[in-house]
Design a protein around this motif. Structure first.
Motif, PDB file in Angstrom:
ATOM      1  N   ILE A  29     -87.696 -42.254  12.780  1.00 60.22           N
ATOM      2  CA  ILE A  29     -86.255 -42.398  13.001  1.00 60.22           C
ATOM      3  C   ILE A  29     -85.981 -43.850  13.397  1.00 60.22           C
ATOM      4  CG2 ILE A  29     -84.240 -41.647  14.322  1.00 60.22           C
ATOM      5  CD1 ILE A  29     -85.768 -39.005  14.839  1.00 60.22           C
ATOM      6  N   LEU A  30     -85.208 -44.520  12.571  1.00 63.85           N
ATOM      7  CA  LEU A  30     -84.797 -45.885  12.856  1.00 63.85           C
ATOM      8  C   LEU A  30     -83.393 -45.813  13.445  1.00 63.85           C
ATOM      9  CD1 LEU A  30     -85.361 -48.910  12.680  1.00 63.85           C
ATOM     10  CD2 LEU A  30     -84.408 -48.869  10.389  1.00 63.85           C
ATOM     11  N   GLU A  31     -83.306 -46.041  14.754  1.00 67.55           N
ATOM     12  CA  GLU A  31     -82.007 -45.933  15.415  1.00 67.55           C
ATOM     13  C   GLU A  31     -81.114 -47.102  15.034  1.00 67.55           C
ATOM     14  OE1 GLU A  31     -82.397 -45.391  19.613  1.00 67.55           O
ATOM     15  OE2 GLU A  31     -83.159 -43.363  19.375  1.00 67.55           O
ATOM     16  N   THR A  32     -79.822 -46.874  15.110  1.00 69.92           N
ATOM     17  CA  THR A  32     -78.846 -47.909  14.800  1.00 69.92           C
ATOM     18  C   THR A  32     -79.013 -49.069  15.777  1.00 69.92           C
ATOM     19  OG1 THR A  32     -77.333 -46.171  14.092  1.00 69.92           O
ATOM     20  CG2 THR A  32     -76.390 -48.345  14.457  1.00 69.92           C
ATOM     21  N   PRO A  33     -79.110 -50.292  15.272  1.00 66.80           N
ATOM     22  CA  PRO A  33     -79.268 -51.438  16.183  1.00 66.80           C
ATOM     23  C   PRO A  33     -78.082 -51.567  17.134  1.00 66.80           C
ATOM     24  CG  PRO A  33     -79.683 -52.084  13.913  1.00 66.80           C
ATOM     25  CD  PRO A  33     -79.133 -50.693  13.876  1.00 66.80           C
ATOM     26  N   THR A  34     -78.385 -52.007  18.338  1.00 66.03           N
ATOM     27  CA  THR A  34     -77.371 -52.223  19.357  1.00 66.03           C
ATOM     28  C   THR A  34     -77.227 -53.722  19.581  1.00 66.03           C
ATOM     29  OG1 THR A  34     -78.047 -50.169  20.441  1.00 66.03           O
ATOM     30  CG2 THR A  34     -76.706 -51.693  21.728  1.00 66.03           C
ATOM     31  N   ILE A  35     -76.011 -54.193  19.500  1.00 62.32           N
ATOM     32  CA  ILE A  35     -75.749 -55.608  19.745  1.00 62.32           C
ATOM     33  C   ILE A  35     -75.121 -55.732  21.129  1.00 62.32           C
ATOM     34  CG2 ILE A  35     -74.475 -57.641  18.990  1.00 62.32           C
ATOM     35  CD1 ILE A  35     -74.576 -56.479  16.146  1.00 62.32           C
ATOM     36  N   ILE A  36     -75.741 -56.534  21.968  1.00 60.81           N
ATOM     37  CA  ILE A  36     -75.208 -56.771  23.309  1.00 60.81           C
ATOM     38  C   ILE A  36     -74.029 -57.732  23.162  1.00 60.81           C
ATOM     39  CG2 ILE A  36     -75.763 -57.489  25.662  1.00 60.81           C
ATOM     40  CD1 ILE A  36     -77.470 -55.122  24.577  1.00 60.81           C
ATOM     41  N   GLU A  37     -72.816 -57.212  23.413  1.00 59.09           N
ATOM     42  CA  GLU A  37     -71.587 -57.967  23.122  1.00 59.09           C
ATOM     43  C   GLU A  37     -71.494 -59.276  23.912  1.00 59.09           C
ATOM     44  OE1 GLU A  37     -66.813 -57.080  22.802  1.00 59.09           O
ATOM     45  OE2 GLU A  37     -68.211 -55.428  23.047  1.00 59.09           O
ATOM     46  N   GLU A  38     -72.032 -59.291  25.113  1.00 62.60           N
ATOM     47  CA  GLU A  38     -71.962 -60.499  25.940  1.00 62.60           C
ATOM     48  C   GLU A  38     -72.801 -61.638  25.357  1.00 62.60           C
ATOM     49  OE1 GLU A  38     -73.038 -57.463  27.570  1.00 62.60           O
ATOM     50  OE2 GLU A  38     -70.918 -57.011  27.846  1.00 62.60           O
ATOM     51  N   THR A  39     -73.761 -61.310  24.490  1.00 62.84           N
ATOM     52  CA  THR A  39     -74.644 -62.347  23.946  1.00 62.84           C
ATOM     53  C   THR A  39     -74.164 -62.891  22.601  1.00 62.84           C
ATOM     54  OG1 THR A  39     -76.065 -60.727  22.838  1.00 62.84           O
ATOM     55  CG2 THR A  39     -76.622 -61.312  25.112  1.00 62.84           C
ATOM     56  N   GLN A  57     -63.300 -47.230  11.402  1.00 64.73           N
ATOM     57  CA  GLN A  57     -62.378 -46.618  10.447  1.00 64.73           C
ATOM     58  C   GLN A  57     -63.097 -45.799   9.375  1.00 64.73           C
ATOM     59  OE1 GLN A  57     -59.617 -49.482   8.899  1.00 64.73           O
ATOM     60  NE2 GLN A  57     -58.562 -49.676  10.852  1.00 64.73           N
ATOM     61  N   LEU A  58     -64.417 -45.770   9.411  1.00 61.40           N
ATOM     62  CA  LEU A  58     -65.160 -44.949   8.449  1.00 61.40           C
ATOM     63  C   LEU A  58     -64.900 -43.473   8.734  1.00 61.40           C
ATOM     64  CD1 LEU A  58     -68.623 -46.761   8.441  1.00 61.40           C
ATOM     65  CD2 LEU A  58     -66.974 -46.705   6.569  1.00 61.40           C
ATOM     66  N   PRO A  59     -65.015 -42.611   7.718  1.00 60.13           N
ATOM     67  CA  PRO A  59     -64.870 -41.171   7.957  1.00 60.13           C
ATOM     68  C   PRO A  59     -65.908 -40.684   8.989  1.00 60.13           C
ATOM     69  CG  PRO A  59     -64.860 -41.645   5.610  1.00 60.13           C
ATOM     70  CD  PRO A  59     -65.202 -42.920   6.309  1.00 60.13           C
ATOM     71  N   VAL A  60     -65.529 -39.683   9.752  1.00 57.75           N
ATOM     72  CA  VAL A  60     -66.363 -39.190  10.854  1.00 57.75           C
ATOM     73  C   VAL A  60     -67.774 -38.794  10.403  1.00 57.75           C
ATOM     74  CG1 VAL A  60     -66.555 -37.403  12.627  1.00 57.75           C
ATOM     75  CG2 VAL A  60     -64.365 -38.506  12.207  1.00 57.75           C
ATOM     76  N   PRO A  61     -67.966 -38.059   9.279  1.00 57.58           N
ATOM     77  CA  PRO A  61     -69.342 -37.701   8.896  1.00 57.58           C
ATOM     78  C   PRO A  61     -70.231 -38.925   8.643  1.00 57.58           C
ATOM     79  CG  PRO A  61     -67.778 -36.387   7.645  1.00 57.58           C
ATOM     80  CD  PRO A  61     -66.984 -37.428   8.385  1.00 57.58           C
ATOM     81  N   ILE A  62     -69.662 -39.950   8.024  1.00 54.52           N
ATOM     82  CA  ILE A  62     -70.446 -41.165   7.756  1.00 54.52           C
ATOM     83  C   ILE A  62     -70.744 -41.883   9.068  1.00 54.52           C
ATOM     84  CG2 ILE A  62     -70.406 -43.427   6.648  1.00 54.52           C
ATOM     85  CD1 ILE A  62     -68.734 -42.134   4.418  1.00 54.52           C
ATOM     86  N   ARG A  63     -69.759 -41.987   9.933  1.00 59.43           N
ATOM     87  CA  ARG A  63     -69.942 -42.641  11.228  1.00 59.43           C
ATOM     88  C   ARG A  63     -71.002 -41.913  12.056  1.00 59.43           C
ATOM     89  NH1 ARG A  63     -65.138 -42.553  14.942  1.00 59.43           N
ATOM     90  NH2 ARG A  63     -64.190 -41.962  12.984  1.00 59.43           N
ATOM     91  N   ASP A  64     -70.972 -40.578  12.028  1.00 59.65           N
ATOM     92  CA  ASP A  64     -71.960 -39.797  12.783  1.00 59.65           C
ATOM     93  C   ASP A  64     -73.373 -40.003  12.236  1.00 59.65           C
ATOM     94  OD1 ASP A  64     -69.997 -38.868  14.425  1.00 59.65           O
ATOM     95  OD2 ASP A  64     -69.849 -36.884  13.482  1.00 59.65           O
ATOM     96  N   SER A  65     -73.497 -40.099  10.906  1.00 62.26           N
ATOM     97  CA  SER A  65     -74.834 -40.308  10.341  1.00 62.26           C
ATOM     98  C   SER A  65     -75.384 -41.684  10.721  1.00 62.26           C
ATOM     99  CB  SER A  65     -74.823 -40.126   8.823  1.00 62.26           C
ATOM    100  OG  SER A  65     -74.070 -41.148   8.214  1.00 62.26           O
ATOM    101  N   PHE A  66     -74.517 -42.684  10.817  1.00 62.61           N
ATOM    102  CA  PHE A  66     -74.957 -44.011  11.270  1.00 62.61           C
ATOM    103  C   PHE A  66     -75.377 -43.969  12.741  1.00 62.61           C
ATOM    104  CE2 PHE A  66     -72.622 -45.999   7.656  1.00 62.61           C
ATOM    105  CZ  PHE A  66     -73.684 -46.737   7.163  1.00 62.61           C
ATOM    106  N   SER A  67     -74.604 -43.256  13.546  1.00 67.47           N
ATOM    107  CA  SER A  67     -74.888 -43.252  14.989  1.00 67.47           C
ATOM    108  C   SER A  67     -76.170 -42.495  15.323  1.00 67.47           C
ATOM    109  CB  SER A  67     -73.715 -42.661  15.762  1.00 67.47           C
ATOM    110  OG  SER A  67     -73.561 -41.296  15.446  1.00 67.47           O
TER     111      SER A  67
END
Length: 103
Positions: A29-39, A57-67
């Motif tokens: 499982i390759l988790e979605t990368p997290t970008i530290i906003e302060e950096t 703004q992506l549809p919820v099913p696509i957004r959930d699969s990314f997350s």
């Protein structure tokens, strides 16, 4: 800019006999990368904000699969056999006996 990412490896360990075990890698499982906003540098903050807005703004099913991350099935592709040698055990036991006084 700091980006953090995780790769999780799921495996299954089975005993195939008194001297053999098999470890099979089931899924990665390759988790979605997290970008530290302060950096994020000032020059990229506008583009970063637009990218975040686009993803929201992506549809919820696509957004959930990314997350939930990208799941990569690995079964029947990667496995490792662990074989215990009797000669190794014969060498190990006498040295253990001398050191501990047991056996």
């Amino acid at each position: 800019m700091q980006i953090e990412s995780k790769f999780i490896l799921l495996s299954k360990l089975t005993v195939e006999g008194p001297l053999r075990m098999k470890e099979e890698y089931v899924e990665g499982i390759l988790e979605t990368p997290t970008i530290i906003e302060e950096t994020v540098p000032e020059q990229l903050k506008g583009a970063f904000g637009q990218a975040v807005h686009t993803v929201q703004q992506l549809p919820v099913p696509i957004r959930d699969s990314f997350s939930s991350g990208l799941k990569i099935p690995l079964s029947k592709h990667f496995d490792v056999w662990i074989v215990f040698s009797l000669s190794y055990l014969r060498i190990l036991l006498p040295s253990q006996q001398r050191r501990t006084g047991y056996l």
